[in-house]
Enzyme design. Structure first.
Site, PDB file in Angstrom:
ATOM      1  N   GLY A   1     -24.735  42.120  -6.601  1.00 45.71           N
ATOM      2  CA  GLY A   1     -25.899  41.291  -6.922  1.00 45.71           C
ATOM      3  C   GLY A   1     -26.894  41.311  -5.780  1.00 45.71           C
ATOM      4  O   GLY A   1     -26.946  42.274  -5.004  1.00 45.71           O
ATOM      5  N   SER A   2     -27.658  40.245  -5.674  1.00 44.56           N
ATOM      6  CA  SER A   2     -28.723  40.216  -4.675  1.00 44.56           C
ATOM      7  C   SER A   2     -28.159  39.974  -3.272  1.00 44.56           C
ATOM      8  O   SER A   2     -27.039  39.475  -3.105  1.00 44.56           O
ATOM      9  CB  SER A   2     -29.696  39.088  -5.009  1.00 44.56           C
ATOM     10  OG  SER A   2     -29.015  37.852  -4.905  1.00 44.56           O
TER      11      SER A   2
ATOM     12  N   GLU B   1     -21.797  44.580  -2.672  1.00 44.07           N
ATOM     13  CA  GLU B   1     -22.641  45.646  -3.202  1.00 44.07           C
ATOM     14  C   GLU B   1     -23.965  44.971  -3.557  1.00 44.07           C
ATOM     15  O   GLU B   1     -24.144  44.462  -4.651  1.00 44.07           O
ATOM     16  CB  GLU B   1     -21.905  46.198  -4.437  1.00 44.07           C
ATOM     17  CG  GLU B   1     -22.672  47.132  -5.301  1.00 44.07           C
ATOM     18  CD  GLU B   1     -23.255  48.242  -4.508  1.00 44.07           C
ATOM     19  OE1 GLU B   1     -24.459  48.405  -4.553  1.00 44.07           O
ATOM     20  OE2 GLU B   1     -22.466  48.913  -3.805  1.00 44.07           O
TER      21      GLU B   1
END
Ligand code: UN1
Length: 503
Positions: free
Chosen positions: A235-236, A257
């Site tokens: 995600g962010s 990630e």
């Protein structure tokens, strides 16, 4: 929900509840697909408990037998590829070919994992002591918590779970709240595989793969639970910043990630035809919503204008439309918030000296409740603040360079470090780009774009991308624990380093 979505879910074995507090919408037209209930923290804790029990039984099943379950799951995916891909298009807005590609990526990782289930090998190491042998083993780790994002709603889960399952772990999945239906469908296919596995006489515990649909509090319960040995979160960077320290505080493991800000350098010797094609797919494919999306082009001043003009012309002609209609290359953004973030970035780019082409809302008459955008290209005078930021939308910033060192410095001059590429036919430039003094990213390509990695390589990046590696190569080691064993088969007890302790 339309009849076709209903029959699709039926074919995939999903029986939706009739009510719930989570409204699931399709980005294609903004229409409501379903209302589904969300889980509580307690539900998450119970799921972790079931997974933890499952782990205890699964860890002693021989790895090739565990691989058989993943093989059967891969077969279910093959048999339902078109349907699951269509659901990905409906729920995440991917064009048909990319929806199919996403399911293919799941099939590929299952096959990789099946092969791997016979290759979870450690080393034999020379001992300094006579009559001793040293070795290392890779053993199952525990419960793996998987937090996945809307843009690869099922493939990224598969990268994690296919490896985790052959490694002897159990999984608990918290998908994006924007894409629970594809998660439910994937879970239903997994359960079919489990049934076939048991029908063939193999034992598998319940709780091997738990799916919990919920909001942030449920994600926090997963992150904070000491029974979860590894949290793999996609995600962010903002999300990773919250997750990383919480997992570290309890000495858990994290595989992060996070965001990318991927650049393509185009040098004077580049095959421009190839570069244009690579950049267009990288920047605008998936409507700019991949973590590997090309967000920057860094072109040599001698070819910059010619390249950027070609890109701009081609950009303006990319067919925007419903992702399930043939011929569409640019589907919708996931929601209104994504469109607003795109507009915000474009106005910041203008303020910072950028010259913007495109970026407007498209198809608002046909789809008033959905958010399609004309892909944007922004000629930037310098790598300003907005360029250093990942905006999850189809915006490509272009920059000029004079020397390759300068280009590499620009490429590395952002906080993220996921993917990168160079288009060149000059061997020296290509090697320099991939060298220790070259790209600082986890992925550095030559004459292909930044996105669309194969599953065979390790996937992930450095700096604010989080440092994790998933998918191929030896990424499986993150899902196992290593033990070092020293075995004495002599009748003496020599100590290492020549230490004496004679009694
Ligand atoms: C992501 O956007 O989170 O390399 C993953 C790619 C895909 C995976 C992207 N194989 O673009």
């Amino acid at each position: 929900m339309t009849n076709s979505t209903h029959s699709l879910l039926d074919a995939l074995g999903v029986h939706l509840p009739t009510a719930g507090d989570l409204t699931v919408r399709s980005p294609i037209d903004g229409g409501v697909l379903a209302q589904i209930p969300t889980a509580s923290r307690g539900d998450m804790q119970a799921a972790i408990g079931r997974a933890h029990e499952a782990f205890k039984a699964w860890r002693v099943v021989p790895a090739p037998k565990r691989g058989e379950l993943v093989r059967l799951f891969g077969e279910e995916l093959r048999a339902h590829k078109a349907q699951l891909a269509q659901l990905v298009s409906i729920e995440a807005g991917k064009v048909t070919s990319e929806g199919l590609g996403e399911v293919q990526e799941m099939i590929d990782i299952c096959e990789f994992a099946v092969g791997l289930s016979r290759q979870l090998h450690g080393l034999t190491i020379a001992s300094e002591r006579p009559g001793h042998r040293m070795m290392e083993q890779w053993l199952p780790l525990g419960v793996v918590g998987i937090i996945s994002a809307f843009n690869f709603p099922v493939a990224v889960w598969a990268w994690n779970s296919a490896l985790a399952l052959v490694c002897g772990d159990a999984c608990v999945w918290k998908p994006s709240e924007k894409t629970p239906l594809t998660a439910l469908a994937t879970q239903a296919l997994f359960e079919r595989a489990l049934k076939a596995y048991r029908a063939a006489g193999h034992a598998a515990p319940d709780g091997l793969s738990e799916l919990i649909i919920g909001r942030a509090d449920v994600g926090e319960a997963l992150v904070d639970d000491a029974r979860v040995a590894l949290v793999s979160a996609t995600g962010s960077t903002r999300m990773g910043r919250a997750v990383g320290p919480r997992v570290a505080a309890r000495f858990g493991r994290c595989l992060l990630e996070l965001g990318g800000n991927n650049a393509i350098i185009v040098t004077p010797s580049a095959d421009l035809e190839l570069a244009v094609r690579g950049i267009l797919f990288g920047a605008y494919g998936t409507a700019g919503q991949r973590c590997t999306t090309t967000r920057r082009v860094i072109a040599h001043e001698s070819i910059h204008d010619a390249l950027v003009e070609r890109l701009d012309r081609a950009r303006a002609q990319l067919p925007i439309g419903s992702p399930v209609e043939p011929g569409t290359l640019i589907g919708p953004l996931i929601d209104a918030q994504a469109f607003d973030a795109m507009q915000f970035a474009l106005s910041a780019a203008r303020e910072q000296g950028g010259q913007v082409s495109g970026g407007e809302r498209a198809l608002a008459d046909r789809f008033p409740e959905a958010y399609y955008a004309v892909p944007a290209l922004v000629r930037m005078p310098a790598q300003t603040e907005v360029v250093c930021h990942e905006t999850f939308a189809p915006i490509l910033y272009t920059l000029k360079y004079k020397t390759l060192d300068e280009a590499i410095a620009l490429q590395n001059g952002v906080p993220q470090g996921l993917s990168s590429a160079i288009f060149t036919t000059d061997l020296r430039e290509a090697e320099a780009f991939m060298s220790a003094a070259g790209s600082d990213c986890g992925i550095a390509n030559v004459n292909i774009g930044t996105s669309g990695a194969e599953i065979g390589g390790a996937f992930g990046g450095e700096k604010e991308t989080g440092g994790g590696r998933e998918s191929g190569s030896d990424a499986w080691k993150a899902y196992m624990r290593r033990t070092t064993n020293t075995v004495n088969y002599s009748s003496e007890l020599p100590l290492a380093q020549g230490v004496k302790f004679d009694i």
